[in-house]
Design an enzyme around this catalytic site. Structure first.
Site, short mmCIF file in Angstrom:
data_model
loop_
_atom_site.label_atom_id
_atom_site.label_comp_id
_atom_site.label_asym_id
_atom_site.label_seq_id
_atom_site.Cartn_x
_atom_site.Cartn_y
_atom_site.Cartn_z
CG HIS A 102 -0.21 0.21 2.52
ND1 HIS A 102 0.58 -0.76 3.07
CD2 HIS A 102 -0.14 1.28 3.36
CE1 HIS A 102 1.10 -0.32 4.20
NE2 HIS A 102 0.68 0.93 4.40
CG ASP A 104 1.42 5.14 4.80
OD1 ASP A 104 1.07 3.97 4.98
OD2 ASP A 104 2.55 5.57 5.13
CG HIS A 247 4.98 1.07 3.27
ND1 HIS A 247 4.37 2.16 2.70
CD2 HIS A 247 4.44 0.94 4.51
CE1 HIS A 247 3.51 2.68 3.56
NE2 HIS A 247 3.51 1.96 4.66
NE ARG A 262 2.01 6.59 9.01
CZ ARG A 262 1.01 6.00 8.35
NH1 ARG A 262 1.10 4.72 8.05
NH2 ARG A 262 -0.06 6.67 8.00
C1 SIN Z 1 2.77 1.48 7.99
O1 SIN Z 1 2.91 2.66 8.29
O2 SIN Z 1 2.13 1.12 7.02
C2 SIN Z 1 3.47 0.45 8.84
C3 SIN Z 1 4.87 0.25 8.43
C4 SIN Z 1 5.62 -0.62 9.38
O3 SIN Z 1 5.12 -0.89 10.48
O4 SIN Z 1 6.74 -1.01 9.06
#
Ligand code: SIN
Length: 271
Positions: A102, A104, A247, A262
């Site tokens: 995805h 974000d 990612h 985050r």
């Molecule tokens: C995310 O922000 O999608 C999670 C990424 C992660 O936990 O490595």
């Protein structure tokens, strides 16, 4: 304060990802250092920093250097600040955030331009994150398919039902239409902008055609030739550019825990 000349950028591979050394993100950055980090980010798409025990205040300050901060439509947050999105998985979790390809919150009308994740607790092994270069994915397609995709738009839909529990104040499920191939506003390069997490339908074609195109593109995007893989340590930070990167966070460490915060930077309407 360190001089900007002390920054070292070590690419992980020729396609995506670089480790940045010689920067202390627990301190404020000089303008010259910020510019070097920004330039390296545009070149390598994802940057990794080790041993950065930043406070939430510093994390917010670092994020704000890149723009206004984004608030996730549904996720829980820390320190009563919705700009500090909690990333947490433990033995009682029903799912792990981000375990699927995805970009974000691409279902936002103006999806976030970038995300900066600090992990303060990591499992003994595992919990790596994969990152994939969407410029490279677009450029690897044949010219006829590139030409077709350049004409198309897709519908991105979020549904966070049952994913984050019930907490306030946010509880929104955005959806939006974006071009299938977007132009990065800084680099001017074209990147594929459909992802398995949020993209549900290519518009202006039949449902069968949309399904076939999306299936082909999701498989194509997952080619390891476009990727790097990051092994987290306590106090690692990764920052990725959602405009040209997807990612996938791997949940392979059950029953251990993995936690972090985050900070996400607002973006603009893809074009
Ligand atoms: C995310 O922000 O999608 C999670 C990424 C992660 O936990 O490595």
């Amino acid at each position: 304060m360190r001089s900007s000349s002390s920054i070292e950028i070590e690419p992980l591979n020729p396609v995506i990802g670089a480790v940045v050394r010689g920067v202390d993100l627990t301190e404020s950055l000089t303008d010259a250092m910020f510019q070097q980090i920004h330039d390296a980010w545009m070149e390598h798409l994802v940057l990794f920093f080790r041993d950065q025990p930043i406070t939430p205040e510093r994390h917010l300050e670092f994020g704000k250097r890149f723009g206004e901060l984004h608030i996730h439509p549904a996720a829980p947050y820390a320190h009563e600040n919705p700009q500090l999105m909690v990333i947490h998985t433990d033995k009682d979790s029903k799912r792990q955030n981000g375990s699927g390809w995805h970009s974000d919150v691409s279902a936002d009308e103006e999806p976030p331009l970038g995300s900066i994740l600090h992990l303060h607790h990591v499992p003994t092994y595992g919990g790596d994150t994969l990152f994939a270069n969407m410029y490279a994915a677009f450029e690897a397609l044949s010219e006829p398919i590139q030409g077709l995709l350049l004409e198309l738009e897709a519908r991105h839909v979020s549904d966070y039902t049952g994913q984050y529990g019930d907490h306030k104040p946010q509880r929104a499920f955005p959806s939006a239409t974006h071009p299938v191939v977007r132009t990065h506003p800084v680099t001017g390069r074209q990147a594929l902008f459909v992802n398995a997490g949020f993209t549900r339908r290519i518009l202006g074609v039949s449902r069968n055609e949309s399904n076939a195109l999306l299936t082909m593109l999701f498989e194509h995007i997952a080619n390891p030739a476009f990727q790097c893989r990051f092994q987290w340590q306590k106090d690692s930070i990764a920052m990725w550019d959602n405009r040209c990167v997807q990612h996938f966070a791997i949940w392979d460490y059950y029953p251990e825990s993995r936690s972090g915060i985050r900070v996400t930077v607002k973006g603009d309407k893809p074009f």
